[in-house]
Design a protein around this motif. Sequence first.
Motif, PDB file in Angstrom:
ATOM      1  N   LEU A  47       0.956  -1.344  -0.004  1.00  0.00           N
ATOM      2  CA  LEU A  47      -0.019  -0.037  -0.171  1.00  0.00           C
ATOM      3  C   LEU A  47       0.945   1.284   0.110  1.00  0.00           C
ATOM      4  O   LEU A  47       0.814   2.151  -0.714  1.00  0.00           O
ATOM      5  CB  LEU A  47      -0.937   0.236   1.271  1.00  0.00           C
ATOM      6  CG  LEU A  47      -2.012  -1.168   1.161  1.00  0.00           C
ATOM      7  CD1 LEU A  47      -2.768  -1.341   2.593  1.00  0.00           C
ATOM      8  CD2 LEU A  47      -2.966  -0.979   0.115  1.00  0.00           C
ATOM      9  N   LEU A  48       1.898   1.264   0.870  1.00  0.00           N
ATOM     10  CA  LEU A  48       2.910   2.209   0.617  1.00  0.00           C
ATOM     11  C   LEU A  48       3.414   2.377  -0.563  1.00  0.00           C
ATOM     12  O   LEU A  48       3.742   3.666  -1.149  1.00  0.00           O
ATOM     13  CB  LEU A  48       3.687   2.217   2.054  1.00  0.00           C
ATOM     14  CG  LEU A  48       3.572   2.570   3.389  1.00  0.00           C
ATOM     15  CD1 LEU A  48       4.783   2.547   4.119  1.00  0.00           C
ATOM     16  CD2 LEU A  48       3.225   3.962   3.251  1.00  0.00           C
ATOM     17  N   ALA A  51       1.173   4.092  -3.084  1.00  0.00           N
ATOM     18  CA  ALA A  51       1.030   5.568  -2.798  1.00  0.00           C
ATOM     19  C   ALA A  51       2.208   6.257  -3.073  1.00  0.00           C
ATOM     20  O   ALA A  51       2.107   7.586  -3.506  1.00  0.00           O
ATOM     21  CB  ALA A  51       0.625   5.665  -1.264  1.00  0.00           C
ATOM     22  N   ARG A 153      -0.844   9.606   4.943  1.00  0.00           N
ATOM     23  CA  ARG A 153      -1.921   9.129   5.536  1.00  0.00           C
ATOM     24  C   ARG A 153      -1.778   7.558   5.720  1.00  0.00           C
ATOM     25  O   ARG A 153      -1.937   6.939   6.336  1.00  0.00           O
ATOM     26  CB  ARG A 153      -3.171   9.653   4.672  1.00  0.00           C
ATOM     27  CG  ARG A 153      -4.380   8.891   5.337  1.00  0.00           C
ATOM     28  CD  ARG A 153      -4.627   9.141   7.006  1.00  0.00           C
ATOM     29  NE  ARG A 153      -5.925   8.591   7.389  1.00  0.00           N
ATOM     30  CZ  ARG A 153      -6.235   8.643   8.681  1.00  0.00           C
ATOM     31  NH1 ARG A 153      -5.501   9.273   9.677  1.00  0.00           N
ATOM     32  NH2 ARG A 153      -7.446   7.950   9.081  1.00  0.00           N
ATOM     33  N   GLN A 154      -1.376   7.230   4.233  1.00  0.00           N
ATOM     34  CA  GLN A 154      -0.943   5.615   4.253  1.00  0.00           C
ATOM     35  C   GLN A 154       0.040   5.120   5.215  1.00  0.00           C
ATOM     36  O   GLN A 154      -0.214   4.111   5.722  1.00  0.00           O
ATOM     37  CB  GLN A 154      -0.632   5.239   2.637  1.00  0.00           C
ATOM     38  CG  GLN A 154      -0.787   3.998   2.450  1.00  0.00           C
ATOM     39  CD  GLN A 154      -1.953   3.306   2.686  1.00  0.00           C
ATOM     40  OE1 GLN A 154      -2.836   3.393   1.871  1.00  0.00           O
ATOM     41  NE2 GLN A 154      -2.137   2.308   3.607  1.00  0.00           N
ATOM     42  N   ARG A 155       0.976   5.944   5.490  1.00  0.00           N
ATOM     43  CA  ARG A 155       2.028   5.594   6.433  1.00  0.00           C
ATOM     44  C   ARG A 155       1.493   5.637   7.677  1.00  0.00           C
ATOM     45  O   ARG A 155       1.815   4.536   8.513  1.00  0.00           O
ATOM     46  CB  ARG A 155       3.246   6.530   6.171  1.00  0.00           C
ATOM     47  CG  ARG A 155       4.252   6.246   7.311  1.00  0.00           C
ATOM     48  CD  ARG A 155       5.533   7.155   7.050  1.00  0.00           C
ATOM     49  NE  ARG A 155       6.226   7.137   5.912  1.00  0.00           N
ATOM     50  CZ  ARG A 155       5.859   8.247   4.832  1.00  0.00           C
ATOM     51  NH1 ARG A 155       5.205   9.211   5.195  1.00  0.00           N
ATOM     52  NH2 ARG A 155       6.690   8.148   3.797  1.00  0.00           N
ATOM     53  N   GLU A 157      -1.724   4.752   8.546  1.00  0.00           N
ATOM     54  CA  GLU A 157      -2.519   3.724   8.750  1.00  0.00           C
ATOM     55  C   GLU A 157      -1.713   2.388   8.557  1.00  0.00           C
ATOM     56  O   GLU A 157      -2.208   1.405   9.320  1.00  0.00           O
ATOM     57  CB  GLU A 157      -3.306   3.689   7.564  1.00  0.00           C
ATOM     58  CG  GLU A 157      -4.370   4.766   7.534  1.00  0.00           C
ATOM     59  CD  GLU A 157      -5.407   4.771   6.352  1.00  0.00           C
ATOM     60  OE1 GLU A 157      -5.114   3.852   5.347  1.00  0.00           O
ATOM     61  OE2 GLU A 157      -6.393   5.484   6.191  1.00  0.00           O
ATOM     62  N   ASP A 276      -5.159  13.432   5.735  1.00  0.00           N
ATOM     63  CA  ASP A 276      -6.279  13.396   5.038  1.00  0.00           C
ATOM     64  C   ASP A 276      -7.024  14.588   4.838  1.00  0.00           C
ATOM     65  O   ASP A 276      -7.593  15.005   3.766  1.00  0.00           O
ATOM     66  CB  ASP A 276      -7.282  12.350   5.488  1.00  0.00           C
ATOM     67  CG  ASP A 276      -7.472  12.160   6.759  1.00  0.00           C
ATOM     68  OD1 ASP A 276      -6.601  13.065   7.509  1.00  0.00           O
ATOM     69  OD2 ASP A 276      -8.494  11.709   7.416  1.00  0.00           O
TER      70      ASP A 276
END
Length: 453
Positions: A47-48, A51, A153-155, A157, A276
């Motif tokens: 996911l990272l 992104a 934000r992905q980091r 999460e 976000d």
Amino acid sequence: MNRSAGILAVAVVTVLGFEALPARGQGTQEPLTLRRAIEIALERSPLLKAAGHELEAAQASVERARAGFLPRVDFGESFTRSDNPVFAFSSKLNQGRFTQNDFAIDRLNAPGATNNFRTSLSLSQPLWTGGKATLGLLRARLGRDAAAAGLDRQRHEVIFAVARGYYAVQLARSELEVARGAIGAAESNRDLARARFAAGLVVESDVLSAEVRLATLREQAITAEGRLALAGAALNDVMGRPLDAPVEIDEPLRERAERHRGLAEVEALALDRRPDLRRLRSEEEAQARAVDLARAEFLPTLNATGSYDVNRRDIVANGQNSWFVGVALQWNLFNGLADRARIAEARAALQRTRALRERAASAVRLEVKEAFLAVSTARERIAVARRAVAQAEASLRLAQDRYAAGLTTIVNLLQTESALTQARGNLTRALHDYNLAVAGLELAAGTIDQDAF
């Protein structure tokens, strides 16, 4: 009393002092800390990586938008053959081969097939675009900022997911230790019941009741082992490792330090730092620039152009060169009201993004409040659970002494032991819930990072 103390020593295991269970087949593998688990996840998370590629694409869009200020240079090589009179006439002129004889009527009307090899180099430089180039670059930069916020934000999460998985492993290990401690106490109670039955002081049902309780606890321990294996696989999944990779954690389940205390402080941090929200603010600003860009379509554009050509009869023959330079103004006066429609479309998109940002800000405030209350509630549960464990331990000591002296029944003894097991389990889950709530508060505040752990 000495005998009761010995029984209690086997049974009583303080939750905060639990030793982690070695995973099967791990050997001498270094124990996994939460910080190390986070590092692994940040290195491997798909996911990272996705992104990160989105941010790379946004940066490329900035470079593409910057090209609107720079000249465009084109090179061309073409071959044409035709017996069209106009083509033949102009080709000979461009090639520098036109003669007096080519003015003959027959040659003008039927020149025959003519070849033309054309080499061209052209340049176009925008002089004024009505602000479209500047607005396009600004909008691309805002898109890049939005992508960077999305990566942040992905980091966040991923870090929270690792913390949740790590705490789940700690919880499963602690629950297994609670079950094993309860088994030890149940075995002591069974042995005590057998000894009293052999001495003719109790009936056989006391022994059977103690054995039933022991079997129940062993079944619970098997279930706890399964939960531990599943929690380890889930943690591996979050870290991007094979699901069956060994997970060895020797860090006991204990309270994590809180970095935020006041609700107002956390809410202010969240509204300012949440990635976000920053992404939505960048997108809203980009939509505002899109409205300006749509308005700029009503303005003219001015470009400088130039070219250099060489025309030849054969590809290896000498030809004749030519050049031209000029300035071109282009101003669309009417295109069926399409430009006005673009402005209305851009304004609607801006209002939509603005509404989503306002809704997101309200949701963030609610999330912060929920996380803050979760931390407060879990903290109070820990205090209550610790008192309950101390009281249950004292009750078990008293019940064992009374049963050994024949002053109480096996039912009361088993109920007291069960109450202690439940109290220890409650303390373990309260510690887990508190740590998870603290991590959730960091996530809600937009401040979650490796230093938080």
